[in-house]
Design a protein around this motif. Structure first.
Motif, PDB file in Angstrom:
ATOM      1  N   LYS A 102       0.838  -1.203   0.000  1.00 37.35           N
ATOM      2  CA  LYS A 102       0.000   0.000   0.000  1.00 37.35           C
ATOM      3  C   LYS A 102       0.870   1.249   0.000  1.00 37.35           C
ATOM      4  CE  LYS A 102      -3.239   2.597   2.898  1.00 37.35           C
ATOM      5  NZ  LYS A 102      -2.305   3.709   3.187  1.00 37.35           N
ATOM      6  N   ARG A 103       1.910   1.261   0.828  1.00 39.64           N
ATOM      7  CA  ARG A 103       2.806   2.421   0.896  1.00 39.64           C
ATOM      8  C   ARG A 103       3.525   2.607  -0.431  1.00 39.64           C
ATOM      9  NH1 ARG A 103       5.290   4.646   5.715  1.00 39.64           N
ATOM     10  NH2 ARG A 103       7.041   6.002   5.180  1.00 39.64           N
ATOM     11  N   TRP A 104       3.969   1.529  -1.025  1.00 39.50           N
ATOM     12  CA  TRP A 104       4.668   1.613  -2.314  1.00 39.50           C
ATOM     13  C   TRP A 104       3.751   2.172  -3.397  1.00 39.50           C
ATOM     14  CZ3 TRP A 104       4.012  -1.492  -6.861  1.00 39.50           C
ATOM     15  CH2 TRP A 104       4.975  -1.254  -7.843  1.00 39.50           C
ATOM     16  N   ILE A 105       2.509   1.707  -3.428  1.00 42.83           N
ATOM     17  CA  ILE A 105       1.544   2.236  -4.399  1.00 42.83           C
ATOM     18  C   ILE A 105       1.338   3.735  -4.167  1.00 42.83           C
ATOM     19  CG2 ILE A 105      -0.889   2.211  -5.087  1.00 42.83           C
ATOM     20  CD1 ILE A 105      -0.893  -0.807  -4.536  1.00 42.83           C
ATOM     21  N   THR A 106       1.142   4.116  -2.907  1.00 43.92           N
ATOM     22  CA  THR A 106       0.852   5.503  -2.561  1.00 43.92           C
ATOM     23  C   THR A 106       1.948   6.448  -3.024  1.00 43.92           C
ATOM     24  OG1 THR A 106      -0.441   4.819  -0.626  1.00 43.92           O
ATOM     25  CG2 THR A 106       0.372   7.091  -0.667  1.00 43.92           C
ATOM     26  N   TYR A 107       3.212   6.043  -2.855  1.00 47.40           N
ATOM     27  CA  TYR A 107       4.309   6.945  -3.170  1.00 47.40           C
ATOM     28  C   TYR A 107       4.925   6.734  -4.541  1.00 47.40           C
ATOM     29  CZ  TYR A 107       3.831   8.339   1.644  1.00 47.40           C
ATOM     30  OH  TYR A 107       3.316   8.810   2.833  1.00 47.40           O
ATOM     31  N   THR A 108       4.316   5.869  -5.329  1.00 45.86           N
ATOM     32  CA  THR A 108       4.733   5.784  -6.729  1.00 45.86           C
ATOM     33  C   THR A 108       3.641   6.297  -7.662  1.00 45.86           C
ATOM     34  OG1 THR A 108       4.016   3.458  -6.842  1.00 45.86           O
ATOM     35  CG2 THR A 108       6.348   3.876  -6.410  1.00 45.86           C
ATOM     36  N   VAL A 109       2.536   6.714  -7.096  1.00 45.19           N
ATOM     37  CA  VAL A 109       1.463   7.356  -7.863  1.00 45.19           C
ATOM     38  C   VAL A 109       1.238   8.733  -7.250  1.00 45.19           C
ATOM     39  CG1 VAL A 109      -0.938   7.261  -8.592  1.00 45.19           C
ATOM     40  CG2 VAL A 109       0.392   5.155  -8.422  1.00 45.19           C
ATOM     41  N   GLN A 117      -5.350  13.557  -4.188  1.00 43.47           N
ATOM     42  CA  GLN A 117      -6.263  12.965  -3.223  1.00 43.47           C
ATOM     43  C   GLN A 117      -5.618  11.757  -2.553  1.00 43.47           C
ATOM     44  OE1 GLN A 117      -9.847  12.072  -5.399  1.00 43.47           O
ATOM     45  NE2 GLN A 117     -10.681  14.111  -5.069  1.00 43.47           N
ATOM     46  N   ARG A 118      -5.955  11.568  -1.296  1.00 45.92           N
ATOM     47  CA  ARG A 118      -5.429  10.443  -0.529  1.00 45.92           C
ATOM     48  C   ARG A 118      -5.965   9.126  -1.084  1.00 45.92           C
ATOM     49  NH1 ARG A 118      -7.098   9.177   5.707  1.00 45.92           N
ATOM     50  NH2 ARG A 118      -5.759   7.341   6.033  1.00 45.92           N
ATOM     51  N   ILE A 119      -5.092   8.152  -1.182  1.00 48.33           N
ATOM     52  CA  ILE A 119      -5.507   6.817  -1.615  1.00 48.33           C
ATOM     53  C   ILE A 119      -5.847   6.006  -0.378  1.00 48.33           C
ATOM     54  CG2 ILE A 119      -4.825   4.702  -2.786  1.00 48.33           C
ATOM     55  CD1 ILE A 119      -2.977   6.317  -4.516  1.00 48.33           C
ATOM     56  N   LEU A 120      -7.080   5.576  -0.254  1.00 47.32           N
ATOM     57  CA  LEU A 120      -7.526   4.821   0.904  1.00 47.32           C
ATOM     58  C   LEU A 120      -7.191   3.347   0.749  1.00 47.32           C
ATOM     59  CD1 LEU A 120     -11.053   6.418   1.431  1.00 47.32           C
ATOM     60  CD2 LEU A 120      -8.911   7.022   2.566  1.00 47.32           C
ATOM     61  N   GLU A 121      -6.892   2.703   1.859  1.00 52.23           N
ATOM     62  CA  GLU A 121      -6.601   1.264   1.832  1.00 52.23           C
ATOM     63  C   GLU A 121      -7.796   0.487   1.284  1.00 52.23           C
ATOM     64  OE1 GLU A 121      -5.911  -2.328   5.011  1.00 52.23           O
ATOM     65  OE2 GLU A 121      -4.811  -0.461   5.332  1.00 52.23           O
ATOM     66  N   GLU A 122      -8.994   0.898   1.654  1.00 53.46           N
ATOM     67  CA  GLU A 122     -10.192   0.211   1.178  1.00 53.46           C
ATOM     68  C   GLU A 122     -10.301   0.265  -0.344  1.00 53.46           C
ATOM     69  OE1 GLU A 122     -15.061   0.179   1.841  1.00 53.46           O
ATOM     70  OE2 GLU A 122     -13.814   1.723   2.795  1.00 53.46           O
ATOM     71  N   ASP A 123      -9.935   1.406  -0.935  1.00 54.20           N
ATOM     72  CA  ASP A 123      -9.971   1.531  -2.391  1.00 54.20           C
ATOM     73  C   ASP A 123      -9.043   0.523  -3.053  1.00 54.20           C
ATOM     74  OD1 ASP A 123     -11.717   3.628  -2.089  1.00 54.20           O
ATOM     75  OD2 ASP A 123     -10.197   5.185  -2.338  1.00 54.20           O
ATOM     76  N   ILE A 124      -7.849   0.382  -2.488  1.00 56.21           N
ATOM     77  CA  ILE A 124      -6.881  -0.569  -3.045  1.00 56.21           C
ATOM     78  C   ILE A 124      -7.399  -1.996  -2.886  1.00 56.21           C
ATOM     79  CG2 ILE A 124      -4.522  -1.441  -2.892  1.00 56.21           C
ATOM     80  CD1 ILE A 124      -3.686   1.275  -1.794  1.00 56.21           C
ATOM     81  N   ARG A 125      -7.902  -2.312  -1.708  1.00 55.08           N
ATOM     82  CA  ARG A 125      -8.396  -3.667  -1.446  1.00 55.08           C
ATOM     83  C   ARG A 125      -9.520  -4.057  -2.403  1.00 55.08           C
ATOM     84  NH1 ARG A 125      -7.456  -6.623   3.112  1.00 55.08           N
ATOM     85  NH2 ARG A 125      -6.113  -5.708   4.707  1.00 55.08           N
ATOM     86  N   VAL A 126     -10.485  -3.169  -2.532  1.00 55.48           N
ATOM     87  CA  VAL A 126     -11.645  -3.485  -3.373  1.00 55.48           C
ATOM     88  C   VAL A 126     -11.227  -3.651  -4.834  1.00 55.48           C
ATOM     89  CG1 VAL A 126     -13.834  -2.593  -4.253  1.00 55.48           C
ATOM     90  CG2 VAL A 126     -13.298  -2.414  -1.810  1.00 55.48           C
ATOM     91  N   PHE A 127     -10.378  -2.754  -5.313  1.00 55.39           N
ATOM     92  CA  PHE A 127      -9.913  -2.850  -6.697  1.00 55.39           C
ATOM     93  C   PHE A 127      -9.150  -4.155  -6.919  1.00 55.39           C
ATOM     94  CE2 PHE A 127      -7.061  -2.324 -10.231  1.00 55.39           C
ATOM     95  CZ  PHE A 127      -7.775  -1.591 -11.154  1.00 55.39           C
ATOM     96  N   LEU A 128      -8.195  -4.438  -6.062  1.00 60.01           N
ATOM     97  CA  LEU A 128      -7.390  -5.647  -6.234  1.00 60.01           C
ATOM     98  C   LEU A 128      -8.226  -6.908  -6.047  1.00 60.01           C
ATOM     99  CD1 LEU A 128      -4.034  -4.730  -4.431  1.00 60.01           C
ATOM    100  CD2 LEU A 128      -4.651  -4.462  -6.834  1.00 60.01           C
ATOM    101  N   SER A 129      -9.188  -6.869  -5.136  1.00 55.51           N
ATOM    102  CA  SER A 129     -10.035  -8.040  -4.894  1.00 55.51           C
ATOM    103  C   SER A 129     -10.840  -8.420  -6.125  1.00 55.51           C
ATOM    104  CB  SER A 129     -10.986  -7.774  -3.717  1.00 55.51           C
ATOM    105  OG  SER A 129     -10.264  -7.664  -2.513  1.00 55.51           O
ATOM    106  N   THR A 130     -11.171  -7.424  -6.923  1.00 57.22           N
ATOM    107  CA  THR A 130     -11.877  -7.685  -8.179  1.00 57.22           C
ATOM    108  C   THR A 130     -10.913  -8.089  -9.276  1.00 57.22           C
ATOM    109  OG1 THR A 130     -13.607  -6.098  -7.607  1.00 57.22           O
ATOM    110  CG2 THR A 130     -13.379  -6.673  -9.935  1.00 57.22           C
ATOM    111  N   GLU A 131      -9.873  -7.305  -9.443  1.00 61.05           N
ATOM    112  CA  GLU A 131      -8.970  -7.485 -10.579  1.00 61.05           C
ATOM    113  C   GLU A 131      -8.117  -8.747 -10.470  1.00 61.05           C
ATOM    114  OE1 GLU A 131      -7.641  -6.835 -14.245  1.00 61.05           O
ATOM    115  OE2 GLU A 131      -9.197  -5.662 -13.217  1.00 61.05           O
TER     116      GLU A 131
END
Length: 291
Positions: free
Chosen positions: A225-232, A236-250
């Protein structure tokens, strides 16, 4: 309530639902399992950790109930045999978070969230490099954690989040001195033979898996999560829930590893079997009532 305090009450909970109940260890697991079971007549229920799910698993082994239990692999994947009960589904990685840490869905999320004018190469590390760097820095800590858990010392080597091990508040670089300090503390109360036995188990696991598959799920996900946050670079703040939901689908769309394919197959088979048992029990009850 009776349902939460007695074994018979726990076992009977599934009778109050039209859907097949699938028990998982925590609420953050739900999006991952919802995606793979979305076309099945089931409801995913989160419990308060593994111990509570293990109660449902034990009851399931004792009785032919029509529900499903999913248990994290934790470090038990190093030694345990597969569950002999088809409706108790063991993960082949530490936790469901470890199934989300795959390059294709993560790269898709990064491109999805990055502004068109932004460069995704601001930082030099690639997904492969961050995974390799994680192993290089935390492998010995993980060996110690396995040793402590097998010896039942109660010592927790890894905190839930990895923040304390980074060199600064906005970097993905690890701080060697902080990791060494944690190692020195954890090594004090465990004998060398226990450490060597743990190291052997970890090495055997790594013959067929990545290191990050065994790293405690919340800790590993925190690093990614930290790596994603600081390479994009987004405002706007990237929420952990946003990452989880996206990855859980993809992840179910683009990842076809042996672990993912096995889990999908076993989950769906477990739900189908539970449905079959429910229908058979209903038919028997109707037959008895009519006789």
């Amino acid at each position: 309530m009776l349902l939460s305090r007695t074994p018979s009450g726990l076992a009977a909970e599934h009778l109050f639902y039209q859907e097949i109940l699938v028990y998982v260890e925590g609420h953050t697991d739900i999006p991952f399992y919802n995606e793979v079971l979305q076309n099945y007549n089931c409801r995913i229920i989160s419990k308060k950790g593994k111990a509570e799910c293990e109660k449902f698993a034990m009851l399931l082994e004792q009785g032919n109930y029509s529900y499903v239990v999913i248990l994290d692999g934790d470090y038990e994947v190093l030694e345990r045999t597969r569950s002999q009960h088809q409706r108790i589904v063991w993960l082949h990685r530490h936790s469901c978070e470890n199934y989300l840490i795959e390059e294709k869905p993560i790269e898709k999320f990064r491109h999805y969230r990055a502004p068109l004018e932004d460069s995704l190469e601001r930082l030099p590390s690639s997904f492969k490099e961050i995974v390799e760097d994680t192993e290089l820095n935390f492998k010995e800590l993980l060996v110690l954690d396995v040793a402590h858990q097998r010896a039942k010392t109660g010592y927790q080597v890894f905190p839930k989040a990895p923040d304390q091990f980074f060199a600064g508040p906005k970097t993905t670089d690890f701080q060697d001195s902080r990791i060494q300090e944690q190692y020195d503390k954890a090594a004090l109360d465990i004998d060398e033979q226990s450490i060597e036995n743990a190291r052997t188990l970890v090495q055997d696991f790594l013959k067929g898996h990545r290191f990050i598959d065994l790293l405690p799920g919340h800790f590993a996900f925190g690093i990614i999560k930290r790596w994603i946050t600081y390479t994009v670079n987004v405002r706007q703040r990237i929420l952990e829930e946003d990452i989880r939901v996206f990855l859980s689908t993809e992840v179910w769309r683009s990842v076809k590893t042996r672990d993912h394919n096995s889990l999908k197959r076993r989950l769906r088979r477990a739900v189908r079997e539970a449905e079959h048992i429910r229908q058979a029990s209903s038919g028997q009850a109707q037959s008895n009532a009519g006789s």
